[in-house]
Design a protein around this motif. Structure first.
Motif, PDB file in Angstrom:
ATOM      1  N   LYS A 248      15.058  16.449  20.773  1.00  0.00           N
ATOM      2  CA  LYS A 248      15.153  16.331  22.226  1.00  0.00           C
ATOM      3  C   LYS A 248      16.500  15.714  22.543  1.00  0.00           C
ATOM      4  O   LYS A 248      17.162  15.164  21.675  1.00  0.00           O
ATOM      5  N   MET A 249      16.864  15.791  23.812  1.00  0.00           N
ATOM      6  CA  MET A 249      18.071  15.125  24.268  1.00  0.00           C
ATOM      7  C   MET A 249      17.730  14.273  25.478  1.00  0.00           C
ATOM      8  O   MET A 249      16.919  14.677  26.319  1.00  0.00           O
TER       9      MET A 249
ATOM     10  N   LEU B 118      27.263  16.962  22.917  1.00  0.00           N
ATOM     11  CA  LEU B 118      26.490  17.783  21.987  1.00  0.00           C
ATOM     12  C   LEU B 118      26.733  19.274  22.190  1.00  0.00           C
ATOM     13  O   LEU B 118      26.250  20.093  21.419  1.00  0.00           O
ATOM     14  N   ASP B 119      27.476  19.624  23.239  1.00  0.00           N
ATOM     15  CA  ASP B 119      27.721  21.035  23.524  1.00  0.00           C
ATOM     16  C   ASP B 119      29.031  21.543  22.929  1.00  0.00           C
ATOM     17  O   ASP B 119      29.215  22.742  22.773  1.00  0.00           O
TER      18      ASP B 119
ATOM     19  N   LEU C  97      23.809  22.799  20.042  1.00  0.00           N
ATOM     20  CA  LEU C  97      22.625  22.006  20.338  1.00  0.00           C
ATOM     21  C   LEU C  97      22.232  22.084  21.806  1.00  0.00           C
ATOM     22  O   LEU C  97      21.059  21.968  22.136  1.00  0.00           O
ATOM     23  N   GLN C  98      23.208  22.271  22.689  1.00  0.00           N
ATOM     24  CA  GLN C  98      22.912  22.459  24.099  1.00  0.00           C
ATOM     25  C   GLN C  98      23.146  23.920  24.433  1.00  0.00           C
ATOM     26  O   GLN C  98      24.064  24.549  23.910  1.00  0.00           O
TER      27      GLN C  98
ATOM     28  N   LYS D  38      26.108  11.391  22.177  1.00  0.00           N
ATOM     29  CA  LYS D  38      25.117  10.438  22.658  1.00  0.00           C
ATOM     30  C   LYS D  38      23.873  11.188  23.082  1.00  0.00           C
ATOM     31  O   LYS D  38      23.963  12.266  23.676  1.00  0.00           O
ATOM     32  N   GLY D  39      22.696  10.641  22.767  1.00  0.00           N
ATOM     33  CA  GLY D  39      21.452  11.121  23.333  1.00  0.00           C
ATOM     34  C   GLY D  39      20.650  12.110  22.519  1.00  0.00           C
ATOM     35  O   GLY D  39      19.740  12.723  23.046  1.00  0.00           O
ATOM     36  N   LEU D  40      20.951  12.279  21.245  1.00  0.00           N
ATOM     37  CA  LEU D  40      20.184  13.194  20.399  1.00  0.00           C
ATOM     38  C   LEU D  40      19.032  12.438  19.752  1.00  0.00           C
ATOM     39  O   LEU D  40      19.234  11.419  19.098  1.00  0.00           O
ATOM     40  N   ILE D  41      17.814  12.934  19.953  1.00  0.00           N
ATOM     41  CA  ILE D  41      16.616  12.345  19.355  1.00  0.00           C
ATOM     42  C   ILE D  41      16.039  13.378  18.389  1.00  0.00           C
ATOM     43  O   ILE D  41      15.595  14.445  18.821  1.00  0.00           O
TER      44      ILE D  41
END
Length: 119
Positions: A15-16, A23-24, A45-46, A106-109
């Protein structure tokens, strides 16, 4: 234990966060190694592109994009293989940014790596 005579695929499940960034671009490279054999694919990823450089025609095939699952997580196919029934084989998967000077992320889960029969 994997079933014999079955095609499998490995998926990155993630998830993001709402405030994710970086991430793009640039594109990442997914690698899947099964024993001695390795396959690589360009991935994003995006789903949207913010860096036109990533879409240059000389880069080859379009990158693989994540798909949303019914449970709300995203999954990105890293590669697939046919299991002939070898008793023991190593499976290694990775997603890497290969260009130097890339952006901060930032923000990759990451939930994990899922291996399942491919439809």
């Amino acid at each position: 234990m994997l079933s014999r005579d079955t095609r499998y695929a490995a998926y990155l499940v993630f998830k993001m966060t709402d405030d994710c960034y970086g991430l793009d671009s640039p594109l990442q490279v997914a690698s899947l190694s099964i024993g001695e054999d390795t396959s690589t694919h360009r991935v994003r990823l995006q789903s949207y592109a913010s860096d036109e450089e990533n879409d240059a025609p000389d880069e080859g095939a379009a990158p693989r994009l994540p798909q949303e699952r019914p449970d709300g997580w995203l999954e990105l196919e890293l590669g697939d293989w046919y299991n002939h029934g070898d008793d023991e084989i190593d499976v290694c998967a990775s997603v890497k940014e290969t260009r130097f000077g890339g952006n901060w992320k930032k923000g990759l889960i990451v939930q994990g790596l899922e291996i399942r029969p491919k439809n």
